[in-house]
Enzyme design. Structure first.
Site, PDB file in Angstrom:
ATOM      1  N   ASP A  29      29.900  46.133  43.185  1.00 15.13           N
ATOM      2  CA  ASP A  29      29.252  44.832  43.367  1.00 15.13           C
ATOM      3  C   ASP A  29      28.934  44.176  42.035  1.00 15.13           C
ATOM      4  O   ASP A  29      29.003  42.946  41.897  1.00 15.13           O
ATOM      5  CB  ASP A  29      27.973  44.984  44.198  1.00 15.13           C
ATOM      6  N   ASP A  66      38.628  40.995  40.818  1.00 16.00           N
ATOM      7  CA  ASP A  66      38.802  40.931  42.268  1.00 16.00           C
ATOM      8  C   ASP A  66      39.585  42.125  42.786  1.00 16.00           C
ATOM      9  O   ASP A  66      39.396  42.545  43.934  1.00 16.00           O
ATOM     10  CB  ASP A  66      39.510  39.623  42.641  1.00 16.00           C
ATOM     11  N   ASP A  69      37.186  45.733  41.655  1.00 12.31           N
ATOM     12  CA  ASP A  69      36.044  46.124  42.490  1.00 12.31           C
ATOM     13  C   ASP A  69      36.485  46.760  43.798  1.00 12.31           C
ATOM     14  O   ASP A  69      35.901  47.746  44.256  1.00 12.31           O
ATOM     15  CB  ASP A  69      35.117  44.922  42.749  1.00 12.31           C
ATOM     16  N   GLY A  70      37.555  46.223  44.389  1.00 18.02           N
ATOM     17  CA  GLY A  70      38.062  46.805  45.628  1.00 18.02           C
ATOM     18  C   GLY A  70      38.609  48.210  45.425  1.00 18.02           C
ATOM     19  O   GLY A  70      38.365  49.110  46.238  1.00 18.02           O
ATOM     20  N   ARG A  74      37.134  51.683  47.140  1.00 19.48           N
ATOM     21  CA  ARG A  74      37.974  52.594  47.935  1.00 19.48           C
ATOM     22  C   ARG A  74      37.994  53.994  47.329  1.00 19.48           C
ATOM     23  O   ARG A  74      37.927  54.997  48.053  1.00 19.48           O
ATOM     24  CB  ARG A  74      39.397  52.038  48.038  1.00 19.48           C
ATOM     25  N   SER A  80      31.690  48.815  51.799  1.00 24.55           N
ATOM     26  CA  SER A  80      30.628  48.457  52.726  1.00 24.55           C
ATOM     27  C   SER A  80      30.838  47.049  53.245  1.00 24.55           C
ATOM     28  O   SER A  80      31.564  46.254  52.640  1.00 24.55           O
ATOM     29  CB  SER A  80      29.260  48.543  52.035  1.00 24.55           C
ATOM     30  N   ASP A  91      34.346  34.997  45.688  1.00 23.56           N
ATOM     31  CA  ASP A  91      35.703  34.484  45.464  1.00 23.56           C
ATOM     32  C   ASP A  91      35.751  32.979  45.658  1.00 23.56           C
ATOM     33  O   ASP A  91      36.397  32.255  44.903  1.00 23.56           O
ATOM     34  CB  ASP A  91      36.692  35.151  46.432  1.00 23.56           C
TER      35      ASP A  91
END
Length: 203
Positions: A29, A66, A69-70, A74, A80, A91
């Site tokens: 985050d 972008d 963070d994903g 994972r 979450s 975004d």
């Protein structure tokens, strides 16, 4: 279109950065938030003053957050609902900042009323494109269709603006803005039609 390359970028190119941030116990985050702030600063501090190339370079340094963070979420199992919500919301803010910065440029240093309006069309239709999909999914429909996905819009405007600044060829940015304005408008129409078809079938 460009989403297919995410696995390569996150799995190969950005993997060392992802692993480093995980070792440093940085929250995904936080990466999302810092990335958005960086994009906004680059767009709103550089573009309105006519420093287009500097703005593109600055934004590019943060735009990969972008994907980072994903990948972090994972890999650490920290995905979450709130993280997904925050990522999607920020975004939209980053995208709006880019086209707002260009609109301010055309309203000031760029002094071009036509492309001020085209930039605003890109800003509005880009936001509606994302909203249409989110609203459709909240109603149980699938609206993941269209010719102008977020990643495509972002890469197109940054690459063409940067190249236009390097080669002193603003026509490249103009072409990109026209293409994105048209493509985003078509995408909104496609999503409305798709949801209408699904809704009529459900009824």
């Amino acid at each position: 279109m460009l989403d297919r390359f995410k696995a390569f970028w996150t799995g190969v190119i950005l993997a060392p950065v992802v692993n480093l941030l995980i070792r440093l116990k940085v929250s995904p985050d936080v990466v999302t938030l810092v990335g958005t702030i960086g994009v906004c600063v680059g767009a709103l501090a550089f573009f309105p003053r006519g420093h287009l190339l500097a703005g593109v370079i600055f934004i590019t340094c943060f735009v990969f957050s972008d994907m980072i963070d994903g990948a972090m979420a994972r890999k650490t199992g920290r995905s979450s609902s709130f993280g997904a919500f925050l990522d999607s919301t920020l975004d939209r803010i980053g995208d709006a900042a880019i086209f707002s910065g260009l609109a301010l440029y055309f309203a000031g240093t760029g002094d071009n009323r036509l492309y001020l309006w085209i930039s605003l069309i890109c800003l509005v239709m880009g936001a509606v494109t994302s909203y249409a999909r989110a609203r459709a999914e909240s109603l149980g429909f699938d609206a993941k269709v269209g010719i102008a996905e977020r990643a495509d819009r972002l890469v197109a405007i940054l690459v063409m603006t940067g190249l236009g600044a390097i080669f002193d060829a603003p026509i490249l940015m103009y072409v990109a803005l026209w293409a994105l304005a048209i493509a985003s408008t078509i995408t909104v129409g496609q999503r409305i039609w798709t949801v209408r078809t699904q809704a009529l079938a459900a009824e």
